[in-house]
Design an enzyme around this catalytic site. Sequence first.
Site, PDB file in Angstrom:
ATOM      1  N   PRO A 145       0.839  -1.203   0.000  1.00 45.89           N
ATOM      2  CA  PRO A 145       0.000   0.000   0.000  1.00 45.89           C
ATOM      3  C   PRO A 145       0.871   1.249   0.000  1.00 45.89           C
ATOM      4  O   PRO A 145       1.820   1.353   0.786  1.00 45.89           O
ATOM      5  CB  PRO A 145      -0.790  -0.110   1.306  1.00 45.89           C
ATOM      6  CG  PRO A 145      -0.672  -1.540   1.723  1.00 45.89           C
ATOM      7  CD  PRO A 145       0.649  -2.014   1.218  1.00 45.89           C
ATOM      8  N   CYS A 147       0.229   5.474  -0.210  1.00 48.36           N
ATOM      9  CA  CYS A 147      -0.703   6.595  -0.321  1.00 48.36           C
ATOM     10  C   CYS A 147      -0.343   7.473  -1.512  1.00 48.36           C
ATOM     11  O   CYS A 147       0.829   7.771  -1.751  1.00 48.36           O
ATOM     12  CB  CYS A 147      -0.698   7.417   0.965  1.00 48.36           C
ATOM     13  SG  CYS A 147      -1.478   6.582   2.361  1.00 48.36           S
ATOM     14  N   ALA A 174      -3.637   3.057   2.075  1.00 56.99           N
ATOM     15  CA  ALA A 174      -4.415   3.060   3.311  1.00 56.99           C
ATOM     16  C   ALA A 174      -5.708   3.825   3.066  1.00 56.99           C
ATOM     17  O   ALA A 174      -5.695   5.029   2.837  1.00 56.99           O
ATOM     18  CB  ALA A 174      -3.606   3.714   4.433  1.00 56.99           C
ATOM     19  N   GLN A 234      -6.181  -1.939   1.756  1.00 55.79           N
ATOM     20  CA  GLN A 234      -5.755  -1.760   3.143  1.00 55.79           C
ATOM     21  C   GLN A 234      -6.734  -0.808   3.818  1.00 55.79           C
ATOM     22  O   GLN A 234      -6.925   0.329   3.358  1.00 55.79           O
ATOM     23  CB  GLN A 234      -4.340  -1.198   3.218  1.00 55.79           C
ATOM     24  CG  GLN A 234      -3.808  -1.111   4.645  1.00 55.79           C
ATOM     25  CD  GLN A 234      -2.449  -0.436   4.720  1.00 55.79           C
ATOM     26  OE1 GLN A 234      -2.328   0.761   4.466  1.00 55.79           O
ATOM     27  NE2 GLN A 234      -1.427  -1.205   5.076  1.00 55.79           N
ATOM     28  N   TYR A 273      -0.474   4.474  13.253  1.00 54.72           N
ATOM     29  CA  TYR A 273      -1.868   4.840  13.078  1.00 54.72           C
ATOM     30  C   TYR A 273      -2.732   4.210  14.181  1.00 54.72           C
ATOM     31  O   TYR A 273      -2.210   3.560  15.077  1.00 54.72           O
ATOM     32  CB  TYR A 273      -2.322   4.485  11.658  1.00 54.72           C
ATOM     33  CG  TYR A 273      -1.526   5.258  10.628  1.00 54.72           C
ATOM     34  CD1 TYR A 273      -1.457   6.654  10.686  1.00 54.72           C
ATOM     35  CD2 TYR A 273      -0.786   4.615   9.635  1.00 54.72           C
ATOM     36  CE1 TYR A 273      -0.704   7.383   9.780  1.00 54.72           C
ATOM     37  CE2 TYR A 273      -0.034   5.340   8.720  1.00 54.72           C
ATOM     38  CZ  TYR A 273       0.010   6.723   8.797  1.00 54.72           C
ATOM     39  OH  TYR A 273       0.768   7.440   7.908  1.00 54.72           O
ATOM     40  N   ARG A 286      -1.365  -5.747   8.829  1.00 54.46           N
ATOM     41  CA  ARG A 286      -0.022  -5.155   8.830  1.00 54.46           C
ATOM     42  C   ARG A 286       0.313  -4.709  10.244  1.00 54.46           C
ATOM     43  O   ARG A 286      -0.464  -3.981  10.878  1.00 54.46           O
ATOM     44  CB  ARG A 286       0.072  -3.975   7.866  1.00 54.46           C
ATOM     45  CG  ARG A 286       1.385  -3.209   7.984  1.00 54.46           C
ATOM     46  CD  ARG A 286       1.651  -2.254   6.847  1.00 54.46           C
ATOM     47  NE  ARG A 286       2.408  -2.922   5.777  1.00 54.46           N
ATOM     48  CZ  ARG A 286       3.028  -2.271   4.784  1.00 54.46           C
ATOM     49  NH1 ARG A 286       2.971  -0.958   4.710  1.00 54.46           N
ATOM     50  NH2 ARG A 286       3.687  -2.946   3.858  1.00 54.46           N
ATOM     51  N   LEU A 289      13.201  -2.011   1.755  1.00 52.58           N
ATOM     52  CA  LEU A 289      14.439  -2.013   0.979  1.00 52.58           C
ATOM     53  C   LEU A 289      14.742  -3.376   0.370  1.00 52.58           C
ATOM     54  O   LEU A 289      15.870  -3.854   0.390  1.00 52.58           O
ATOM     55  CB  LEU A 289      15.609  -1.514   1.839  1.00 52.58           C
ATOM     56  CG  LEU A 289      15.617  -0.011   2.130  1.00 52.58           C
ATOM     57  CD1 LEU A 289      16.827   0.379   2.964  1.00 52.58           C
ATOM     58  CD2 LEU A 289      15.569   0.808   0.849  1.00 52.58           C
ATOM     59  N   ARG A 334       8.768   1.461  -3.254  1.00 49.89           N
ATOM     60  CA  ARG A 334       9.510   2.368  -4.136  1.00 49.89           C
ATOM     61  C   ARG A 334      10.078   1.646  -5.352  1.00 49.89           C
ATOM     62  O   ARG A 334      10.190   2.227  -6.438  1.00 49.89           O
ATOM     63  CB  ARG A 334      10.628   3.046  -3.345  1.00 49.89           C
ATOM     64  CG  ARG A 334      10.115   4.058  -2.322  1.00 49.89           C
ATOM     65  CD  ARG A 334      11.254   4.603  -1.470  1.00 49.89           C
ATOM     66  NE  ARG A 334      10.800   5.627  -0.543  1.00 49.89           N
ATOM     67  CZ  ARG A 334      10.289   5.378   0.659  1.00 49.89           C
ATOM     68  NH1 ARG A 334      10.161   4.120   1.065  1.00 49.89           N
ATOM     69  NH2 ARG A 334       9.904   6.363   1.443  1.00 49.89           N
TER      70      ARG A 334
END
Length: 354
Positions: free
Chosen positions: A23, A25, A57, A99, A180, A228, A299, A322
Amino acid sequence: MSLLLSPLTLRGTTLRNRAWVAPMCQYSAVEGMPNDWHLVHLGGLARGGAGLVISEATAVTPEGRISPADTGIWADEQATAWRRITDFVRSQGAVPGIQLGHAGRKASTQRPWAGRAYVDPADGGWPTVGPSAVAYADWPVPRELTRAQVAEVVQAFADAARRADEAGFEVVELHAAHGYLLHQFLSPLSNHRTDEYGGSFENRSRVVVEAVDAVRSVWPESRPLLVRLSATDWAPGGWTVEETVRLSKELAGHGVDLVDVSSGGLAPEQRVEVGPGYQVPFARAVREGSGLPTAAVGLITEPAQAEAVLAEGSADAVLLARAVLRDPHWPLRAAAELGDDVAWPVQYERAKLA
């Protein structure tokens, strides 16, 4: 066939491979409605060969949004808007996932490129809530949720899951990480309650278990439910790896099918030890300690690296973020590098890698 490109079945859902989209944003919605950006973004990642494509999310209530530009699924018209996106993701051979989240005290922030500061209610933001009246960094102090309001949040997760089913999603993930709301209940650094939702491990984890039970009660039995978790707060006195393993083991008995293992995000004073695959040991600890499948993230950038994570038994899938923004066809490239022959979109076959 490599492990990375081999199928994985969770309940009645078979994912074509174990290279999944995490996920991320996009901060591009208006009034919680997904739009053409989300269609092209998520659809392109599905076209790129991922096995599971998880939406950003997505807020279960308006005040649960991280920013005013987050997607939501608290209203039926939002579920309708998601439908064309899930249909396209599925048409490309990927499984559409969502999510579900509530940002709690970390809600009402700016889009990152606008400076991630708190948005004042006078400028379109809103007052935030949390398990306790404990602020994140120098942001405004959230309002402590009452018992009745906690129950309303749990119900909101269930209502959102029902809409997710109607919207065509095949996997639901509950966001209990990255500082969160559900994570805020888990950590002693943000949860100072003295009632049945605070104090002991059982009390701090109660709302996560309740949310899982509520979602599982409405989510189709044949479809997977993921959670998660942040394995550690990377801060003294915070949530720990040992507690993550303990909670995961408990969630296995409540219908959770896989734990997506991340870390951090709760404490502004966190000290994260970053490096290639730095969160993989957490996924392995949860997998070995709970008996649940896990997904590793953080990573993981190269196909050989991802294959090694699976081959060594640290996880059952890898989540890419990424890496797939830089290369939306990462899974197709991975297949070529690992010597697997997988289907490409017919429109792109002229460029298929040998």
